[in-house]
Design an enzyme around this catalytic site. Structure first.
Site, PDB file in Angstrom:
ATOM      1  N   SER A  92       0.819  -1.201   0.000  1.00 10.78           N
ATOM      2  CA  SER A  92       0.000   0.000   0.000  1.00 10.78           C
ATOM      3  C   SER A  92       0.859   1.260   0.000  1.00 10.78           C
ATOM      4  CB  SER A  92      -0.981  -0.025   1.179  1.00 10.78           C
ATOM      5  OG  SER A  92      -1.942   0.983   1.074  1.00 10.78           O
ATOM      6  N   ASP A 230      -1.909   6.654  -3.225  1.00  5.54           N
ATOM      7  CA  ASP A 230      -0.761   5.911  -2.725  1.00  5.54           C
ATOM      8  C   ASP A 230      -0.416   4.802  -3.716  1.00  5.54           C
ATOM      9  OD1 ASP A 230      -3.030   4.408  -2.255  1.00  5.54           O
ATOM     10  OD2 ASP A 230      -2.357   3.639  -0.323  1.00  5.54           O
ATOM     11  N   ASP A 232      -1.021   1.593  -4.102  1.00  9.98           N
ATOM     12  CA  ASP A 232      -2.023   0.661  -4.629  1.00  9.98           C
ATOM     13  C   ASP A 232      -3.373   1.325  -4.862  1.00  9.98           C
ATOM     14  OD1 ASP A 232      -2.601   0.984  -1.905  1.00  9.98           O
ATOM     15  OD2 ASP A 232      -3.430  -1.032  -1.720  1.00  9.98           O
ATOM     16  N   ASP A 234      -5.668   2.644  -3.030  1.00  9.38           N
ATOM     17  CA  ASP A 234      -6.858   2.544  -2.176  1.00  9.38           C
ATOM     18  C   ASP A 234      -7.090   3.848  -1.413  1.00  9.38           C
ATOM     19  OD1 ASP A 234      -4.716   2.231  -0.416  1.00  9.38           O
ATOM     20  OD2 ASP A 234      -5.655   0.622   0.740  1.00  9.38           O
TER      21      ASP A 234
END
Length: 463
Positions: A92, A230, A232, A234
Site C-alpha cells: 500500500s 498511494d 495501490d 486505495d
C-alpha cells in the site's frame, strides 16, 4: 502476523516468497476454492505473486490472475467473478523496500478478524491440504478487471461541466483515475504517472508534505483541483485550486455531508474531528465511531443506515458501490462535487474546523501503560470510551490516548472548540500518560512481610 491491513514488512526478512507460498496454501486449505490475485507495481511483487499462486494451486484453489492492478480493482473483481476470496500483493503506502499481502472476502470487503485468525492458525500449525497432481488448481488470466472497474466508475458519477484536474499517480497503480476522468470530459494532467515500484517521484504515502509538487503544479496552472493516490490506489487525498492541501478531516466531512441525509449515519474512527459531526448535523445525520483501520470502518459501513465510511488516512468507502476503500472512485466523487458545487476552496471553507493538538510519547511497554491509563482516566472522567485506546468526551472537546500499532509510542490527540481548551485537554491527557509511564517504569516496590521491610521487583502485570 496480520495487522489491520494484512501483512506488511521488509522484503527478504519479514516478507518472503516462502511466506507468500504458505499464505496461498493456508487460504486454499481453509476452503477458498476460487481466488482473484493481483499486485501493485513493486518489483518484488512478481516473485511473491508467483509463490502465492503456487501455494493456492498446490492446495486445490483455482486462481484468476488480475496482474498489476489497483487494490480496489482486485477487490471489486472478487464478487463480480463469484470468487471466494481475493489477495493483493501490496504494501500500500509503505516505502519501496516493503511488500505484503492483503486478503479480501467474497463480498469484496477485507477479511474480518475471524477469517484472518483462521488463516493465521493454519500458518502457525503448517496445516495445509496439499493435493496430488490431478487435484491441483488452475490459473486463468482476468484481463478485463481494470476495464470493468473503469466502467463502474463512469457509471457512479455525473459530471455536467468537467473541471481540469491534475492526477498525482505516485508512480503506482492509480493511472486508472486519469483515464476515467479524461473519458468523462475532464482536462487531465498527470504527475508521477510512470509505474515504478521504487517510487522515484515522491514517497508512496500522500501527505501534505509529500504532495508539494502537486500543490505547486495546481497553483501554477488553471487546474481546478488535484488528486493523489498511494502505491495501490486505495487512498486518495486532494489539493484545491490554489494548491492548498485539503485537510483530511475536512475531506471526510465533505464526502460525508454529500452522501448523507436526514437520519443517515456515517462510519469514522475514534479520533475523527468534531468538524465531521458538525457538518453532518447540518443535514440531520450523525457519526458512528469505530476502531482505527479501514477494515473496521468497512465493517460498520456495511450496517443498515450507514451510507458512507471514511478514515482520514485517505480511505473512503461508499458501501452502495463497493465495501473496499476505492481511491479512483473517491477522486471521481470529488470531481463530481466540484463540478456541481463550485471551487474546492469554497467547499473546504464551508466546513468549520477546530484547534486540534497531536503528540506522541515513547513507552517501553504499551500494553501495561495503556492499562494504567484506562484505570486513571476512569477515576477522573465520566464519559470514557475504550473501543480503541482511551477516548474522553470532555466539556467542549475530547482527547484520545492510543498506542501505535507499529511504533513504541502512545499517541495523544486533543480537540476543542477554542485553542485554550484544546491546549488544556492536551495537557491533561499528557499528564495522565506521563503518570502511567512513570508508574510502569518503577523498578521495584516496597512491601512488608513478617514485619520485615524489603524491596521486590515490580511484577509486569501490576504496574
Amino acid at each position: 502476523m496480520f495487522g489491520t491491513s494484512g501483512i506488511r514488512g521488509p522484503v527478504g526478512t519479514e516478507v518472503t516468497a516462502s511466506l507468500a507460498l504458505s499464505v496461498g496454501r493456508a487460504v486454499a486449505s481453509d476452503g477458498y476454492d476460487r481466488v482473484v490475485v493481483g499486485r501493485d507495481v513493486r518489483k518484488s511483487g512478481a516473485v511473491l505473486t508467483d509463490a502465492l499462486t503456487a501455494g493456492l494451486r498446490e492446495c486445490g484453489a483455482d486462481v484468476l490472475e488480475a496482474g498489476v492492478a489497483s487494490t480496489p480493482t482486485v477487490a471489486r473483481a472478487v464478487p463480480r467473478t463469484d470468487a471466494d476470496a481475493g489477495i493483493v500483493v501490496t504494501a500500500s503506502h509503505n516505502p519501496a523496500p516493503d511488500n505484503g499481502l492483503k486478503l479480501w472476502a467474497a463480498s469484496g470487503k477485507a477479511f474480518d478478524p475471524e477469517q484472518l485468525e483462521g488463516i493465521a492458525a493454519r500458518l502457525e500449525a503448517e496445516e495445509y491440504d496439499l493435493q496430488p497432481w490431478d487435484g491441483q488448481g488452475s490459473s486463468d488470466p482476468l484481463p478485463d478487471a481494470t476495464e470493468r472497474h473503469a466502467a463502474a466508475l463512469r457509471e457512479a458519477v455525473t459530471v455536467g461541466d468537467p473541471p481540469s484536474v491534475v492526477v498525482d499517480v505516485g508512480n503506482g497503480t492509480g493511472g486508472l483515475t486519469a483515464r476515467v476522468l479524461s473519458a468523462i470530459g475532464c482536462d487531465v494532467t498527470t504527475l508521477n504517472g510512470q509505474r515504478d515500484g521504487a517510487f522515484p517521484g515522491r514517497p508512496s504515502e500522500p501527505t501534505r508534505e509529500t504532495l508539494a509538487d502537486l500543490s505547486a503544479l495546481v497553483a501554477a496552472t488553471d487546474a481546478e483541483l488535484g488528486v493523489a493516490h498511494d502505491g495501490d490506489a486505495d487512498r486518495m487525498l486532494a489539493v484545491d485550486e490554489t494548491g492548498s492541501f485539503v485537510p483530511k478531516d475536512v475531506l471526510l466531512a465533505l464526502f460525508a455531508r454529500e452522501a448523507a441525509s436526514d437520519g443517515d449515519t456515517v462510519a469514522a474512527p475514534v479520533g475523527t474531528s468534531m468538524a465531521v459531526d458538525d457538518a453532518l448535523a447540518t443535514v440531520g445525520a450523525s457519526v458512528t465511531r469505530t476502531r482505527v483501520g479501514d477494515g473496521f470502518v468497512a465493517d460498520r459501513a456495511a450496517r443498515p443506515g450507514v451510507v458512507f465510511g471514511g478514515e482520514p488516512s485517505g480511505a473512503w468507502i461508499w458501501p452502495d458501490e463497493t465495501p473496499c476503500p476505492d481511491g479512483p472512485l473517491a477522486a471521481c466523487k470529488l470531481v463530481e462535487l466540484v463540478a456541481d458545487r463550485g471551487p474546492l476552496s469554497g467547499l473546504v471553507g464551508s466546513v468549520e474546523t477546530y484547534p486540534i493538538r497531536r503528540r506522541s510519547l515513547e513507552v517501553a511497554d504499551k500494553a501495561a501503560v495503556m492499562e494504567r491509563v484506562r484505570d486513571r482516566v476512569r477515576e477522573r472522567y465520566d464519559d470514557v470510551d475504550v473501543l480503541d485506546g482511551v477516548y474522553v468526551d470532555a466539556d467542549g472537546g475530547w482527547f484520545l490516548l492510543r498506542a501505535s500499532g507499529t511504533e513504541p509510542v502512545v499517541r495523544v490527540t486533543a480537540e476543542a472548540r477554542d485553542t485554550a481548551r484544546a491546549e488544556q485537554l492536551e495537557a491533561d491527557a499528557v499528564a495522565v500518560l506521563e503518570e502511567a509511564i512513570e508508574a510502569c517504569s518503577e523498578p521495584e516496590r516496597r512491601s512488608d512481610r513478617d514485619g520485615v521491610r524489603r524491596t521486590e521487583p515490580l511484577a509486569p502485570d501490576r504496574c
